[in-house]
Design an enzyme around this catalytic site. Structure first.
Site, PDB file in Angstrom:
ATOM      1  N   ASP A  88       0.821  -1.080   0.268  1.00  0.00           N
ATOM      2  CA  ASP A  88      -0.172   0.164  -0.181  1.00  0.00           C
ATOM      3  C   ASP A  88       0.294   1.260  -0.043  1.00  0.00           C
ATOM      4  O   ASP A  88       2.376   1.132   0.227  1.00  0.00           O
ATOM      5  CB  ASP A  88      -1.132  -0.050   1.362  1.00  0.00           C
ATOM      6  CG  ASP A  88      -2.081   1.147   0.694  1.00  0.00           C
ATOM      7  OD1 ASP A  88      -1.760   2.546   0.742  1.00  0.00           O
ATOM      8  OD2 ASP A  88      -3.286   0.156   1.188  1.00  0.00           O
ATOM      9  N   VAL A 147      -7.149  -2.935  -5.571  1.00  0.00           N
ATOM     10  CA  VAL A 147      -7.649  -1.686  -4.955  1.00  0.00           C
ATOM     11  C   VAL A 147      -8.881  -1.158  -5.764  1.00  0.00           C
ATOM     12  O   VAL A 147      -9.662  -2.108  -5.534  1.00  0.00           O
ATOM     13  CB  VAL A 147      -6.131  -1.135  -5.485  1.00  0.00           C
ATOM     14  CG1 VAL A 147      -5.133  -1.324  -5.092  1.00  0.00           C
ATOM     15  CG2 VAL A 147      -6.736  -0.500  -7.171  1.00  0.00           C
ATOM     16  N   GLU A 149     -12.020   0.019  -6.513  1.00  0.00           N
ATOM     17  CA  GLU A 149     -13.364  -0.652  -7.940  1.00  0.00           C
ATOM     18  C   GLU A 149     -13.187   0.581  -8.910  1.00  0.00           C
ATOM     19  O   GLU A 149     -14.106   1.136  -9.127  1.00  0.00           O
ATOM     20  CB  GLU A 149     -14.420  -0.444  -7.727  1.00  0.00           C
ATOM     21  CG  GLU A 149     -15.609  -2.107  -8.436  1.00  0.00           C
ATOM     22  CD  GLU A 149     -13.904  -3.260  -9.174  1.00  0.00           C
ATOM     23  OE1 GLU A 149     -14.882  -3.945  -9.591  1.00  0.00           O
ATOM     24  OE2 GLU A 149     -13.400  -3.402  -8.227  1.00  0.00           O
ATOM     25  N   LYS A 154      -6.789   0.615 -11.310  1.00  0.00           N
ATOM     26  CA  LYS A 154      -6.304  -0.801 -11.555  1.00  0.00           C
ATOM     27  C   LYS A 154      -5.597  -0.747 -12.513  1.00  0.00           C
ATOM     28  O   LYS A 154      -4.675  -1.592 -12.692  1.00  0.00           O
ATOM     29  CB  LYS A 154      -7.598  -1.723 -11.686  1.00  0.00           C
ATOM     30  CG  LYS A 154      -8.764  -2.215 -10.111  1.00  0.00           C
ATOM     31  CD  LYS A 154      -9.997  -2.272 -10.831  1.00  0.00           C
ATOM     32  CE  LYS A 154     -11.239  -3.302  -9.702  1.00  0.00           C
ATOM     33  NZ  LYS A 154      -9.982  -3.511  -8.475  1.00  0.00           N
ATOM     34  N   SER A 176     -14.328  -6.533  -8.674  1.00  0.00           N
ATOM     35  CA  SER A 176     -16.062  -7.641  -8.517  1.00  0.00           C
ATOM     36  C   SER A 176     -16.805  -7.245 -10.004  1.00  0.00           C
ATOM     37  O   SER A 176     -17.643  -8.235 -10.114  1.00  0.00           O
ATOM     38  CB  SER A 176     -16.554  -7.503  -7.359  1.00  0.00           C
ATOM     39  OG  SER A 176     -16.692  -5.942  -7.535  1.00  0.00           O
ATOM     40  N   HIS A 197     -11.358 -13.139  -8.395  1.00  0.00           N
ATOM     41  CA  HIS A 197     -12.683 -12.494  -7.354  1.00  0.00           C
ATOM     42  C   HIS A 197     -13.068 -13.670  -6.160  1.00  0.00           C
ATOM     43  O   HIS A 197     -13.914 -14.471  -6.230  1.00  0.00           O
ATOM     44  CB  HIS A 197     -13.816 -12.089  -7.971  1.00  0.00           C
ATOM     45  CG  HIS A 197     -15.046 -11.558  -7.621  1.00  0.00           C
ATOM     46  ND1 HIS A 197     -16.281 -12.048  -7.651  1.00  0.00           N
ATOM     47  CD2 HIS A 197     -14.960 -10.535  -6.691  1.00  0.00           C
ATOM     48  CE1 HIS A 197     -16.686 -11.152  -6.449  1.00  0.00           C
ATOM     49  NE2 HIS A 197     -16.320  -9.892  -6.143  1.00  0.00           N
ATOM     50  N   ASN A 247     -21.817 -11.599  -8.682  1.00  0.00           N
ATOM     51  CA  ASN A 247     -22.469 -10.431  -8.137  1.00  0.00           C
ATOM     52  C   ASN A 247     -23.970 -10.059  -9.170  1.00  0.00           C
ATOM     53  O   ASN A 247     -24.282  -9.181  -9.088  1.00  0.00           O
ATOM     54  CB  ASN A 247     -21.666  -9.307  -8.699  1.00  0.00           C
ATOM     55  CG  ASN A 247     -21.080  -9.283  -6.989  1.00  0.00           C
ATOM     56  OD1 ASN A 247     -21.732  -9.075  -5.924  1.00  0.00           O
ATOM     57  ND2 ASN A 247     -19.050  -8.639  -7.095  1.00  0.00           N
TER      58      ASN A 247
END
Length: 303
Positions: A88, A147, A149, A154, A176, A197, A247
Site C-alpha cells: 500500500d 485496490v 473499484e 487498476k 468484482s 474475485h 454479483n
C-alpha cells in the site's frame, strides 16, 4: 398519504414473507439438493476446458491494496503457508491492516480455532511494502490487485507491475464487476492475466470466482484454480461479464430488497424473511459486512 401507503405495503409484504407458512422442501428433497450441490462444486473445480493444463507453482504472492479486501486476501495466503507481501502506498494503512489481521488471528486463537503458534507463523509470513518496485514484487509468483473499484486506478497499477514483475508471474485482478480485458489492456503478457474475485471478507467467505479473459492461457487459469484450492476456496471458472456470477445474481435480489426498504419494510424484517426462506444471510446484512462503499464505488464507476 402515498408515502404512508407505500410504508404500510412494505410492512405487509415483510410480514407475509416472514411467516412460518412459507413452503419448505421436505427433508428428502433437501438431502438430494445437498448431494447435487456437492457434485456441482466438484465439477466446478475441475472444468473440462482445463483438462491437461499444467498449473504453475506459486511459492510466493503479493497483494496490492491493504483495505478490508486486500488484508483478507493476504490472510488467506499466510494461512495457507504461502509468504505474502502486502503493498500500500500508505504506511499508516499498512499498519492498520496488520493490526486488524493480528487481532483477527488472536481472536481465533482465544476461541481455540487455531494455536498461538499458528498466529506467530501467520504473522511471520506477511511482509509489507510501500513501493511497488521492490525485491519481493520482482520475485513473486503471483500478484493479486485489490485496490479501489476504479478502472483508471487498476490500469495504473498493472502498468507498473508489467515493468516490475518477472515474465513468469501470474497477474490477477480482484475486480468484482469491471471488464478484466480492459484492465489488462496495458499488460504485455496478457496470457499471464486472470481475474480472481474473492468475496468479502476474503479470509471467511469460501467462494472464489476465477475470471477468464480473452487472452488468459489455460495454464494461467489452471494456476488460479490451483491457488484457490490451496487457499481452501470453492473455485468456479467464470466468463468476463458485468458482475460475473455471484454479483450478477446478488444485484437482482438486492435491488428488490431495496425496493421493499423504500416501501417501508425495515432492514431486519427483509433479511429475516430471506433467511427464513433459506439464505445464510440477508442481502442488507451482506452489504454491511462487505462495506457499502464497495457498492457505491461500482455505481459511481458505471456513471
Amino acid at each position: 398519504l402515498q408515502a404512508r401507503c407505500h410504508s404500510s405495503m412494505g410492512r405487509v409484504i415483510a410480514r407475509r414473507l416472514s411467516t412460518d407458512s412459507l413452503w419448505m422442501p421436505p427433508a428428502e428433497a433437501k438431502d438430494a439438493m445437498k448431494l447435487r450441490l456437492a457434485a456441482a462444486q466438484q465439477a466446478a473445480a475441475t472444468p473440462p476446458s482445463l483438462q491437461g493444463a499444467q498449473a504453475r507453482p506459486v511459492n510466493s504472492a503479493a497483494v496490492i491494496g491493504s483495505g478490508t479486501m486486500g488484508a483478507g486476501i493476504a490472510m488467506c495466503f499466510a494461512e495457507a503457508g504461502i509468504p505474502v507481501t502486502l503493498h500500500d502506498s500508505s504506511k499508516e494503512a499498512l499498519d492498520r491492516a496488520l493490526a486488524s489481521m493480528k487481532k483477527s488471528w488472536e481472536s481465533a486463537a482465544r476461541k481455540e480455532k487455531i494455536s498461538l503458534q499458528n498466529v506467530e507463523d501467520f504473522i511471520a509470513r506477511v511482509t509489507t511494502e510501500t513501493n511497488l518496485d521492490n525485491a519481493h514484487m520482482r520475485a513473486t509468483d503471483l500478484v493479486v490487485e485489490a485496490v479501489f473499484e476504479n478502472m483508471k486506478v487498476k490500469r495504473g497499477v498493472f502498468e507498473t507491475l508489467d515493468k516490475v514483475c518477472k515474465a513468469s508471474a501470474t497477474l490477477a485482478t480482484n475486480t468484482s464487476t469491471l471488464n478484466v480485458d480492459d484492465i489488462f489492456d496495458v499488460v504485455r503478457n496478457k496470457d499471464m492475466t486472470v481475474g480472481m474475485h474473492f468475496f468479502s471478507p476474503a479470509n471467511v467467505m469460501p467462494l472464489l470466482e476465477n475470471i477468464k479473459g480473452a487472452h488468459s492461457s489455460p495454464e494461467t487459469l489452471a494456476t488460479a484454480m490451483a491457488v484457490g484450492s490451496a487457499l481452501r476456496k470453492t473455485c468456479v471458472l467464470a466468463g468476463n461479464c458485468f458482475g460475473f456470477i455471484g454479483n450478477r445474481m446478488f444485484e437482482v435480489y438486492t435491488r428488490e430488497a431495496l425496493f421493499l426498504l423504500e416501501e417501508g419494510a425495515l432492514p431486519h424484517q427483509i433479511d429475516a424473511a430471506l433467511e427464513s426462506w433459506g439464505m445464510a444471510m440477508g442481502p442488507l446484512a451482506v452489504g454491511d459486512l462487505a462495506g457499502l462503499d464497495i457498492g457505491y464505488a461500482i455505481r459511481k464507476e458505471q456513471g
